[in-house]
Design an enzyme around this catalytic site. Structure first.
Site, PDB file in Angstrom:
ATOM      1  N   THR A  49     -27.240 -22.543 -27.093  1.00  0.00           N
ATOM      2  CA  THR A  49     -26.825 -21.360 -26.874  1.00  0.00           C
ATOM      3  C   THR A  49     -26.109 -20.317 -27.972  1.00  0.00           C
ATOM      4  O   THR A  49     -25.772 -21.742 -28.689  1.00  0.00           O
ATOM      5  CB  THR A  49     -25.978 -21.199 -26.013  1.00  0.00           C
ATOM      6  OG1 THR A  49     -24.680 -22.438 -25.751  1.00  0.00           O
ATOM      7  CG2 THR A  49     -26.182 -22.197 -24.600  1.00  0.00           C
ATOM      8  N   CYS A  50     -25.435 -19.643 -28.205  1.00  0.00           N
ATOM      9  CA  CYS A  50     -24.696 -19.058 -29.441  1.00  0.00           C
ATOM     10  C   CYS A  50     -23.776 -20.290 -29.668  1.00  0.00           C
ATOM     11  O   CYS A  50     -22.876 -19.950 -30.881  1.00  0.00           O
ATOM     12  CB  CYS A  50     -23.658 -17.151 -28.880  1.00  0.00           C
ATOM     13  SG  CYS A  50     -23.095 -17.444 -27.630  1.00  0.00           S
TER      14      CYS A  50
END
Length: 587
Positions: A49-50
């Site tokens: 994910t980020c």
């Protein structure tokens, strides 16, 4: 086999490290394939994910698994192993399950309680299933994580502990103003059409923006998202799709830009943003050429000198001057202060100004090397006076306050990792940029809701239940193999009985067969039930080995039962997916 996770997140690594270590979809695919090809691992999944990169695997050796997974992460991220290792964390068996469930509930997110992680977990599982790297353990773990996350959100107020990253980012842009008030009537440009960009577009639409423009490299996805936004009865937003080539023009029209793509390089440079601001507010041409004036770059001109009140060094009582007679605006160490001094006073002042002995006579009384120090100070003062003809002034420059930045005309929210928007854009006048790094700083001290404790209790309970189920499942093939062996023994004995009693009628044969089976079932019932209970407890895996040893079970028979169960589960999932597709009809 045992669950192992090796990864890094915003809790263990700085944002720039996460930025460098981020994995593209192609890199994730290759990482999964290489992981299951490695000796210690049989199945794997990647959660990227980020603000986190985690590699989950079912391994047969802990130390070898950690070494292999760490090396693979370094290879596919492009960050050297020695540089990456200090930021990695490792969780094993129940601790790995606990970590995964905490992540699914939003307890480990940058914004506590955000729900976007559930969609990302779902996507990670689908990717592993599509690549056939997810076996029973990965499927059970990720699917149960989704259930635990949904339970946490439905049974507690964890949503009140934080918002999604999108909502939190918009709140940071709004600077205390309610997002619905701040967004009212603005024009938004959303770059990307993935899950995070879609959420950003939907959030902006609900907040009341007047127009949303979707730019994406795949035109079909952008058009589909624009169509969904337009058809939403809950909003009145105008939505349209544009190609990526139209972004420079759209920057001149947009008030808000949200970017979240999978690009490995910058999508918006500082120069492009400056050009967009110029096209909107009519800045000078040099802004476009990247030669912005000081006000655009946010730089402060060099400080100018100006008269100041007399400056004290903190030892005014030792100064040989009459401080009241020093002209305003000059320091007590400069030429205006010492004008007209006699030689003796000048010597004392020189020593005082240089931080040495103030009173030669007092220093002499103290003894030591004070008499040697004073001549050195006086000599330095005399050398200065001989070379420049005076004692230089030591006036402090007047502090120049940074000019107030103009109100932003363009708000930028960068939710991508690696970043989509040039960090240098924050220096541009009329621009406000919020990115992952700023979101991390803003949320670092955010208070946690009381519901977090309740979610933690849910996680602990679910971890215990999951571990018990996995351990029980581990012994099930052994129990099945034992009962299969017992059934074979019964069948063999009945066949032998028929050979000895060929005239046995069907009624009596059935009664005898049933009796023998009941005897075997009763003998095996208590041991098999008890061994399942024991196996469900921590450390219960050894009971399966004990059962195989006591009853001399063939390991290959046990393994064949496991393979048969996995094949049945796989076929059931394929059939379920086929039914779903059939019910949906043609796309």
């Amino acid at each position: 086999m045992s669950l192992l996770v090796v990864g890094l997140s915003h809790r263990s690594a700085p944002v720039n490290m996460l930025d460098r270590a981020s994995l593209s979809l192609d890199a994730q695919t290759k990482l999964l394939q290489d992981t299951v090809a490695a000796e210690p691992a049989t199945e794997a999944a990647v959660l990227a994910t980020c603000n986190r990169i985690e590699l989950y695997a079912d391994v047969d050796k802990f130390h070898a698994g950690v070494a292999e997974l760490s090396t693979l992460l370094a290879q596919h991220s492009g960050v050297g192993l020695e540089e990456l290792t200090p930021h990695l964390y490792v969780h094993y068996e129940d601790r790995a399950v606990h970590h995964m469930f905490s992540v699914a509930c939003g307890l480990d997110s940058m914004v506590v309680g955000e729900g976007q992680i559930l969609g990302q977990i779902k996507d990670s599982l689908a990717r592993a299933q599509g690549l056939h790297t997810a076996g029973r353990l990965m499927n059970d773990l990720f699917q149960q994580s989704l259930r635990v996350g949904k339970r946490a959100h439905s049974e507690t107020g964890i949503d009140r502990a934080g918002q999604s990253l999108v909502t939190f980012g918009l709140e940071q842009l709004a600077l205390g103003t309610p997002v619905t008030t701040w967004a009212q009537g603005r024009k938004a440009l959303v770059i990307g059409a993935g899950s995070m960009s879609s959420l950003a577009a939907a959030t902006l639409a609900r907040a009341g923006v007047a127009e949303i423009v979707i730019a994406n490299r795949t035109a079909d996805r952008a058009e589909r998202l624009a169509e969904i936004l337009t058809e939403d009865d809950g909003t009145e937003v105008l939505a349209r799709a544009v190609p990526m080539e139209s972004v420079p023009f759209e920057l001149t029209r947009a008030d808000v830009v949200v970017s979240c793509t999978g690009a490995t390089g910058l999508v918006l440079t500082a120069e492009a943003i400056a050009a967009g601001v110029e096209g909107r507010v009519g800045a000078q041409p040099e802004t476009v050429r990247g030669k912005a004036p000081e006000t655009v770059r946010g730089e402060v001109p060099e400080a100018r000198t100006a008269p100041l009140p007399p400056v004290s060094t903190g030892a005014d009582e030792d100064c040989p001057l009459d401080l009241a007679s020093v002209p305003p605006g000059f320091s007590v160490m400069g030429e205006a202060a010492v004008a007209g001094m006699d030689a003796a006073t000048l010597e004392q002042h020189a020593a005082w100004a240089a931080g040495g002995t103030v009173d030669r006579r007092r220093a002499a009384r103290r003894g030591g090397d004070a008499d040697r120090v004073d001549p050195e100070l006086i000599g330095a003062l005399a050398a200065t006076a001989a070379s420049v003809g005076r004692i230089p002034e030591r006036r402090r420059p007047e502090p120049v306050a940074e000019p107030p930045r103009p109100e932003p005309v363009l708000y930028l929210l960068d939710l991508a990792m690696p970043r989509d928007i040039d960090a240098a854009a924050h220096r541009l006048a009329g621009v406000r940029l919020v990115d992952i790094e700023k979101l991390a700083e803003a949320s670092a001290d955010a208070p946690m809701a009381a519901d977090v404790d309740q979610v933690r209790r849910i996680v602990s309970h679910e971890v215990a239940a999951f571990g018990a189920a996995q351990r029980a499942a581990h012994i099930t093939p052994t129990v099945v193999a034992l009962r299969t062996m017992a059934a074979d023994v019964v069948a063999g004995e009945i066949a032998r009985l028929e050979g000895r009693l060929p005239g046995l009628d069907d009624k009596h044969r059935a009664e005898i067969t049933q009796t023998v089976r009941r005897v075997v079932d009763k003998l095996l019932h208590a041991p098999t039930v008890r061994v399942k209970q024991l196996a469900a407890e921590p450390g219960g895996a050894g009971y399966a080995d004990a059962l195989r040893t006591l009853f001399d079970l063939d390991p290959e028979t046990v393994a064949s039962v496991s393979r048969a169960e996995e094949s049945t589960e796989k076929n059931a999932k394929i059939a379920a997916n086929a039914n779903i597709a059939e019910n949906r009809g043609p796309a």
